[in-house]
Design an enzyme around this catalytic site. Structure first.
Site, PDB file in Angstrom:
ATOM      1  N   ASN A 104       0.875  -1.176   0.000  1.00  0.00           N
ATOM      2  CA  ASN A 104       0.000   0.000   0.000  1.00  0.00           C
ATOM      3  C   ASN A 104       0.913   1.227   0.000  1.00  0.00           C
ATOM      4  O   ASN A 104       1.433   1.615   1.039  1.00  0.00           O
ATOM      5  CB  ASN A 104      -0.895  -0.027   1.247  1.00  0.00           C
ATOM      6  CG  ASN A 104      -1.783   1.199   1.350  1.00  0.00           C
ATOM      7  OD1 ASN A 104      -1.854   2.014   0.416  1.00  0.00           O
ATOM      8  ND2 ASN A 104      -2.463   1.348   2.479  1.00  0.00           N
ATOM      9  N   TRP A 105       1.082   1.783  -1.196  1.00  0.00           N
ATOM     10  CA  TRP A 105       2.016   2.918  -1.310  1.00  0.00           C
ATOM     11  C   TRP A 105       1.475   4.200  -0.706  1.00  0.00           C
ATOM     12  O   TRP A 105       2.209   5.149  -0.501  1.00  0.00           O
ATOM     13  CB  TRP A 105       2.339   3.171  -2.791  1.00  0.00           C
ATOM     14  CG  TRP A 105       3.262   2.180  -3.417  1.00  0.00           C
ATOM     15  CD1 TRP A 105       3.839   1.080  -2.827  1.00  0.00           C
ATOM     16  CD2 TRP A 105       3.737   2.193  -4.771  1.00  0.00           C
ATOM     17  NE1 TRP A 105       4.630   0.421  -3.726  1.00  0.00           N
ATOM     18  CE2 TRP A 105       4.583   1.080  -4.937  1.00  0.00           C
ATOM     19  CE3 TRP A 105       3.510   3.035  -5.868  1.00  0.00           C
ATOM     20  CZ2 TRP A 105       5.214   0.794  -6.145  1.00  0.00           C
ATOM     21  CZ3 TRP A 105       4.139   2.748  -7.069  1.00  0.00           C
ATOM     22  CH2 TRP A 105       4.988   1.642  -7.197  1.00  0.00           C
ATOM     23  N   LYS A 106       0.161   4.260  -0.481  1.00  0.00           N
ATOM     24  CA  LYS A 106      -0.486   5.483   0.016  1.00  0.00           C
ATOM     25  C   LYS A 106      -0.150   6.660  -0.908  1.00  0.00           C
ATOM     26  O   LYS A 106       0.066   6.455  -2.105  1.00  0.00           O
ATOM     27  CB  LYS A 106      -0.095   5.745   1.479  1.00  0.00           C
ATOM     28  CG  LYS A 106      -0.314   4.500   2.340  1.00  0.00           C
ATOM     29  CD  LYS A 106      -0.245   4.750   3.813  1.00  0.00           C
ATOM     30  CE  LYS A 106      -0.458   3.428   4.541  1.00  0.00           C
ATOM     31  NZ  LYS A 106      -0.466   3.570   5.992  1.00  0.00           N
ATOM     32  N   GLU A 109      -6.029  -4.538  10.451  1.00  0.00           N
ATOM     33  CA  GLU A 109      -4.974  -3.546  10.656  1.00  0.00           C
ATOM     34  C   GLU A 109      -5.279  -2.719  11.901  1.00  0.00           C
ATOM     35  O   GLU A 109      -6.033  -1.736  11.820  1.00  0.00           O
ATOM     36  CB  GLU A 109      -4.904  -2.591   9.458  1.00  0.00           C
ATOM     37  CG  GLU A 109      -4.567  -3.247   8.146  1.00  0.00           C
ATOM     38  CD  GLU A 109      -3.963  -2.223   7.178  1.00  0.00           C
ATOM     39  OE1 GLU A 109      -2.852  -2.451   6.708  1.00  0.00           O
ATOM     40  OE2 GLU A 109      -4.613  -1.194   6.918  1.00  0.00           O
ATOM     41  N   SER A 132       2.781  -1.875  10.439  1.00  0.00           N
ATOM     42  CA  SER A 132       4.219  -1.951  10.711  1.00  0.00           C
ATOM     43  C   SER A 132       4.845  -3.317  10.395  1.00  0.00           C
ATOM     44  O   SER A 132       5.771  -3.754  11.077  1.00  0.00           O
ATOM     45  CB  SER A 132       4.523  -1.534  12.155  1.00  0.00           C
ATOM     46  OG  SER A 132       4.196  -0.165  12.337  1.00  0.00           O
ATOM     47  N   GLY A 182       1.947   2.512  10.674  1.00  0.00           N
ATOM     48  CA  GLY A 182       2.923   3.589  10.531  1.00  0.00           C
ATOM     49  C   GLY A 182       3.617   3.977  11.824  1.00  0.00           C
ATOM     50  O   GLY A 182       4.279   5.002  11.896  1.00  0.00           O
ATOM     51  N   GLY A 224       2.588  -1.057   4.326  1.00  0.00           N
ATOM     52  CA  GLY A 224       2.671   0.353   3.948  1.00  0.00           C
ATOM     53  C   GLY A 224       4.111   0.807   3.821  1.00  0.00           C
ATOM     54  O   GLY A 224       4.758   0.610   2.786  1.00  0.00           O
ATOM     55  N   GLY A 225       4.641   1.399   4.879  1.00  0.00           N
ATOM     56  CA  GLY A 225       5.984   1.993   4.855  1.00  0.00           C
ATOM     57  C   GLY A 225       7.052   1.097   4.243  1.00  0.00           C
ATOM     58  O   GLY A 225       7.850   1.549   3.398  1.00  0.00           O
ATOM     59  N   GLU A 250      -7.284   5.075   7.441  1.00  0.00           N
ATOM     60  CA  GLU A 250      -7.008   6.488   7.126  1.00  0.00           C
ATOM     61  C   GLU A 250      -8.203   7.116   6.419  1.00  0.00           C
ATOM     62  O   GLU A 250      -8.509   8.294   6.619  1.00  0.00           O
ATOM     63  CB  GLU A 250      -5.723   6.589   6.281  1.00  0.00           C
ATOM     64  CG  GLU A 250      -4.491   6.335   7.140  1.00  0.00           C
ATOM     65  CD  GLU A 250      -3.306   5.733   6.408  1.00  0.00           C
ATOM     66  OE1 GLU A 250      -3.259   5.778   5.166  1.00  0.00           O
ATOM     67  OE2 GLU A 250      -2.402   5.211   7.103  1.00  0.00           O
TER      68      GLU A 250
HETATM   69  P1  PGA Z   1       2.339   0.468   7.643  1.00  0.00           P
HETATM   70  O1  PGA Z   1       0.917   0.707   6.920  1.00  0.00           O
HETATM   71  O2  PGA Z   1       2.890  -0.818   7.117  1.00  0.00           O
HETATM   72  O3  PGA Z   1       3.160   1.665   7.250  1.00  0.00           O
HETATM   73  O4  PGA Z   1       2.075   0.406   9.104  1.00  0.00           O
HETATM   74  C1  PGA Z   1       0.051  -0.361   6.693  1.00  0.00           C
HETATM   75  C2  PGA Z   1      -1.221   0.117   6.065  1.00  0.00           C
HETATM   76  O5  PGA Z   1      -1.687   1.221   6.408  1.00  0.00           O
HETATM   77  O6  PGA Z   1      -1.812  -0.557   5.214  1.00  0.00           O
END
Ligand code: PGA
Length: 253
Positions: free
Chosen positions: A9-11, A169, A215, A175, A236-237, A99
């Site tokens: 998930n690149w956001k 999640e 995370s 994050g 994500g990150g 989010e």
């Molecule tokens: P993260 O994000 O790996 O940066 O915690 C995960 C997500 O929001 O899908």
């Protein structure tokens, strides 16, 4: 057996050049990796979907979107429909990410509508759920997540749910660098599977992929993915770093 899935998930990160460089590097590292009943998905910003889905054509990687409209089409300035996403090569869409629930006030009903639009357009859905720290501290996380599931999935047919995966999640893990422990993840995933069994029957429950997100990194992926009810991750990150993301995929294989 549920399909194993690792989804990036690149956001709202990376410009077009950076996006190209990242996807080239990840797919290059993974090109000889044998995968068995597993899928790697890149959920990228809308504007890169067309180009990147062409880039990945004939590969074993899939492109997804991070959101879609709850409406089919019409006068909704600035919105992107599920049909549009499918027409430019998206195979998947993330719906109900925390989010979006938090910053864009998405409700259970809106999320249910988005899921319907996505499935009607032939997309597969990654449905996100998970509690905040406040809810967990009050020990209400189980009821909270059950309400999220019931609020957005209860109207789906057994046929529809086959094209949906669930990502648990916990908001406090997203994050923050503080992932759920394997035990915490397993507890919630097992409860989600019980919900699926009650609602849609044993066969669906046994075959629906339940991903963990929050995370995930190359260090913790192994212990999380080893849980019996964890069928992959939404990352994500760590998905913004080619080597790290490839490492996570390899860990799973
Ligand atoms: P993260 O994000 O790996 O940066 O915690 C995960 C997500 O929001 O899908």
């Amino acid at each position: 057996m549920p399909q194993k899935i690792v989804a990036a998930n690149w956001k709202m990160n990376l410009n077009f050049q950076e996006a190209n460089a990242l996807i080239s590097e990840v797919t290059n590292i993974l090109k000889d990796e044998k995968r068995n009943n597993s899928e790697v998905i890149f959920a990228v910003p809308f504007v890169y979907i067309h180009y990147l889905s062409n880039f990945l054509k004939n590969s074993s990687f899939a492109i997804g979107a991070q959101n879609c409209s709850e409406y089919e089409k019409g006068a909704y300035t600035g919105e992107i429909s599920a049909q549009m996403l499918a027409s430019v090569g998206a195979k998947w869409v993330i719906v109900g990410h925390s989010e979006r629930r938090l910053y864009y006030l998405e409700t259970h009903r809106m999320i249910a509508e988005k899921i319907q639009r996505a499935l009607q357009a032939g997309l597969k859905v990654i449905f996100c759920c998970g509690e905040s720290l406040e809810i967990r501290n009050k020990n209400e996380h189980i009821v909270y997540v059950q309400n999220q599931l019931e609020g957005s999935l209860s109207e789906l047919s057994a046929e529809q749910i086959r094209n949906l995966v669930i990502a648990y999640e916990p908001v406090w893990a997203i994050g923050t660098g503080r992932n759920a422990t394997a035990d915490q993840a397993q507890e919630m995933h097992a409860l989600i599977r019980i919900y699926l069994k009650k609602k849609f029957g044993d066969e669906i429950a046994q075959n629906t992929s339940i991903l963990y997100g929050g995370s995930v990194n190359a260090q913790n992926a192994q212990s999380l993915f080893a849980c019996p009810d964890v069928d992959g991750g939404l990352v994500g990150g760590a998905s913004l770093k080619a080597r790290e993301f490839a490492e996570i995929v390899k860990t799973y294989n």
